[in-house]
Each structure stands twice: as structure tokens, then as C-alpha cells.
Design a protein around this motif. Structure first.
Motif, mmCIF file in Angstrom:
data_model
loop_
_atom_site.group_PDB
_atom_site.id
_atom_site.type_symbol
_atom_site.label_atom_id
_atom_site.label_comp_id
_atom_site.label_asym_id
_atom_site.label_seq_id
_atom_site.Cartn_x
_atom_site.Cartn_y
_atom_site.Cartn_z
ATOM 1 N N ASN A 1 4.545 -5.344 10.156
ATOM 2 C CA ASN A 1 4.929 -6.389 9.193
ATOM 3 C C ASN A 1 5.449 -7.627 9.915
ATOM 4 O O ASN A 1 5.101 -8.761 9.549
ATOM 5 C CB ASN A 1 5.999 -5.882 8.228
ATOM 6 C CG ASN A 1 5.566 -4.710 7.367
ATOM 7 O OD1 ASN A 1 6.397 -3.931 6.934
ATOM 8 N ND2 ASN A 1 4.275 -4.564 7.115
ATOM 9 N N ASN B 1 2.565 -9.441 11.447
ATOM 10 C CA ASN B 1 1.860 -10.202 10.416
ATOM 11 C C ASN B 1 2.614 -11.485 10.071
ATOM 12 O O ASN B 1 1.997 -12.531 9.840
ATOM 13 C CB ASN B 1 1.638 -9.350 9.168
ATOM 14 C CG ASN B 1 0.540 -8.327 9.372
ATOM 15 O OD1 ASN B 1 -0.356 -8.515 10.179
ATOM 16 N ND2 ASN B 1 0.622 -7.229 8.642
ATOM 17 N N LYS C 1 1.064 -15.271 10.428
ATOM 18 C CA LYS C 1 1.139 -16.263 9.350
ATOM 19 C C LYS C 1 1.950 -17.484 9.782
ATOM 20 O O LYS C 1 1.635 -18.604 9.407
ATOM 21 C CB LYS C 1 1.748 -15.630 8.101
ATOM 22 C CG LYS C 1 0.808 -14.665 7.426
ATOM 23 C CD LYS C 1 1.409 -14.082 6.172
ATOM 24 C CE LYS C 1 0.404 -13.137 5.534
ATOM 25 N NZ LYS C 1 0.789 -12.750 4.181
ATOM 26 N N GLN D 1 -3.076 -10.924 17.400
ATOM 27 C CA GLN D 1 -4.150 -10.106 16.812
ATOM 28 C C GLN D 1 -4.295 -8.783 17.565
ATOM 29 O O GLN D 1 -4.493 -7.725 16.952
ATOM 30 C CB GLN D 1 -5.471 -10.877 16.811
ATOM 31 C CG GLN D 1 -5.470 -12.085 15.909
ATOM 32 C CD GLN D 1 -5.341 -11.743 14.435
ATOM 33 O OE1 GLN D 1 -5.580 -10.622 13.996
ATOM 34 N NE2 GLN D 1 -4.929 -12.713 13.645
ATOM 35 N N LYS E 1 -1.363 -6.540 16.688
ATOM 36 C CA LYS E 1 -1.596 -5.975 15.355
ATOM 37 C C LYS E 1 -2.556 -4.777 15.440
ATOM 38 O O LYS E 1 -2.275 -3.708 14.896
ATOM 39 C CB LYS E 1 -2.165 -7.058 14.431
ATOM 40 C CG LYS E 1 -2.516 -6.563 13.055
ATOM 41 C CD LYS E 1 -3.054 -7.694 12.202
ATOM 42 C CE LYS E 1 -3.485 -7.164 10.834
ATOM 43 N NZ LYS E 1 -3.816 -8.245 9.905
ATOM 44 N N ASP F 1 -0.225 -3.131 6.086
ATOM 45 C CA ASP F 1 -0.709 -4.388 6.651
ATOM 46 C C ASP F 1 -0.265 -5.593 5.819
ATOM 47 O O ASP F 1 -1.068 -6.441 5.438
ATOM 48 C CB ASP F 1 -2.233 -4.323 6.776
ATOM 49 C CG ASP F 1 -2.784 -5.326 7.760
ATOM 50 O OD1 ASP F 1 -1.996 -5.918 8.519
ATOM 51 O OD2 ASP F 1 -4.005 -5.544 7.748
ATOM 52 N N SER G 1 3.281 -8.469 5.172
ATOM 53 C CA SER G 1 4.329 -9.146 5.928
ATOM 54 C C SER G 1 5.665 -8.856 5.255
ATOM 55 O O SER G 1 5.723 -8.190 4.228
ATOM 56 C CB SER G 1 4.044 -10.650 6.006
ATOM 57 O OG SER G 1 3.962 -11.201 4.716
#
Length: 150
Positions: free
Chosen positions: A15, A18, A22, A50, A53, A69, A71
Motif C-alpha cells: 500500500n 502504491n 501515485k 514498479q 511493487k 493492491d 493505497s
């Protein structure tokens, strides 16, 4: 039980990652006119995010978990605050750098907490430690640049 705790911690880090992705999306085109030399560092950080993740998702699945997956709420609130602040003060490179540094520091703190809470298995500890090193490097780049702006 060990896998459940590990998966939960890894999902928390997913999270946060992510949030980072963002947050980097918000940087797009806001600092490149002034700091064009940072573009390759930025692209590397996006790529690293990436990869981080993907690595976290793989670890979660290896432990029998389901990746969350999404945030964080805190990350969403921070991005909203940035949007509001920029709408009143205008977008500027210095403010953007401050926001990147703030987000990187929050991610570092979350990763340090995950490593210190004892819920990660050895394999996960190794991956999270490597990712923390990348976060610290990114934070250093942006805080050093931020200081040069003052």
C-alpha cells in the motif's frame, strides 16, 4: 500464523509503495523545466517503485496471501492536500520537492517499522531491507536538491 503476519506487513508495504507510485505521478511535468537533470533519477525511481511493487506482490503470493493492491488513506489525504495547496499557491518546483521528500520519509518510516516489528520472514526481511536502501537513496537525492533550492 507467521505467514499471516508476514502477509499483513507485506500488504502494508505494498500500500505504501502504491502511495509512492501515485505520488510520483503528481511530480510529472512539475519540476522538469527547472530541474531537467533530475529526469533520469525520477525515471529510475518510478521504475524502482514498479519493481518494488512486483517483488512485494510475489512475496505475498509465495506466503499464500492475496495482494491488497490499493493505497493508504493517509496517502490519499496527502495527495489531496497537495492538490488543494497547489490550486491556491500555484504549482512550483520547491513545493513539489518538499512533497516528494515528505512522502519518501513516510515510506522510510513504514519500512523501518516493518523491519523492526519482527513479523517478516528472513526472505521478506532481505527484500524489504533492499527496498529500504533504495528509498533512503531517493530521499537523499530529493532532500539534497531541496536544500540547494533554498
Amino acid at each position: 500464523m507467521e505467514n499471516t503476519n508476514t502477509v499483513s506487513t507485506l500488504n502494508d508495504l505494498l500500500n505504501i509503495t502504491n502511495d509512492r507510485i501515485k505520488g510520483f505521478d503528481k511530480v510529472e511535468d512539475k519540476v522538469w523545466d527547472t530541474y531537467s537533470s533530475l529526469r533520469s533519477d525520477y525515471d529510475q525511481m518510478v521504475s524502482e517503485s514498479q519493481t518494488m511493487k512486483s517483488d512485494l506482490i510475489s512475496l505475498i503470493r509465495e506466503k499464500g496471501g492475496e495482494p491488497d493492491d490499493t493505497s493508504t488513506t493517509a496517502g490519499a489525504l496527502h495527495r489531496t492536500w497537495i492538490d488543494i495547496k497547489n490550486s491556491f499557491g500555484g504549482d512550483n518546483a520547491e513545493s513539489t520537492l518538499e512533497n516528494v521528500a515528505f512522502g519518501e520519509k513516510a515510506a522510510i518510516e513504514a519500512y523501518e517499522s516493518a523491519l523492526n516489528d519482527g513479523t517478516l520472514c528472513p526472505q521478506s526481511t532481505s527484500v524489504v531491507s533492499e527496498q529500504l536502501s533504495k528509498l533512503r537513496s531517493s530521499y537523499s537525492k530529493f532532500t539534497n536538491l531541496e536544500k540547494s533550492v533554498d
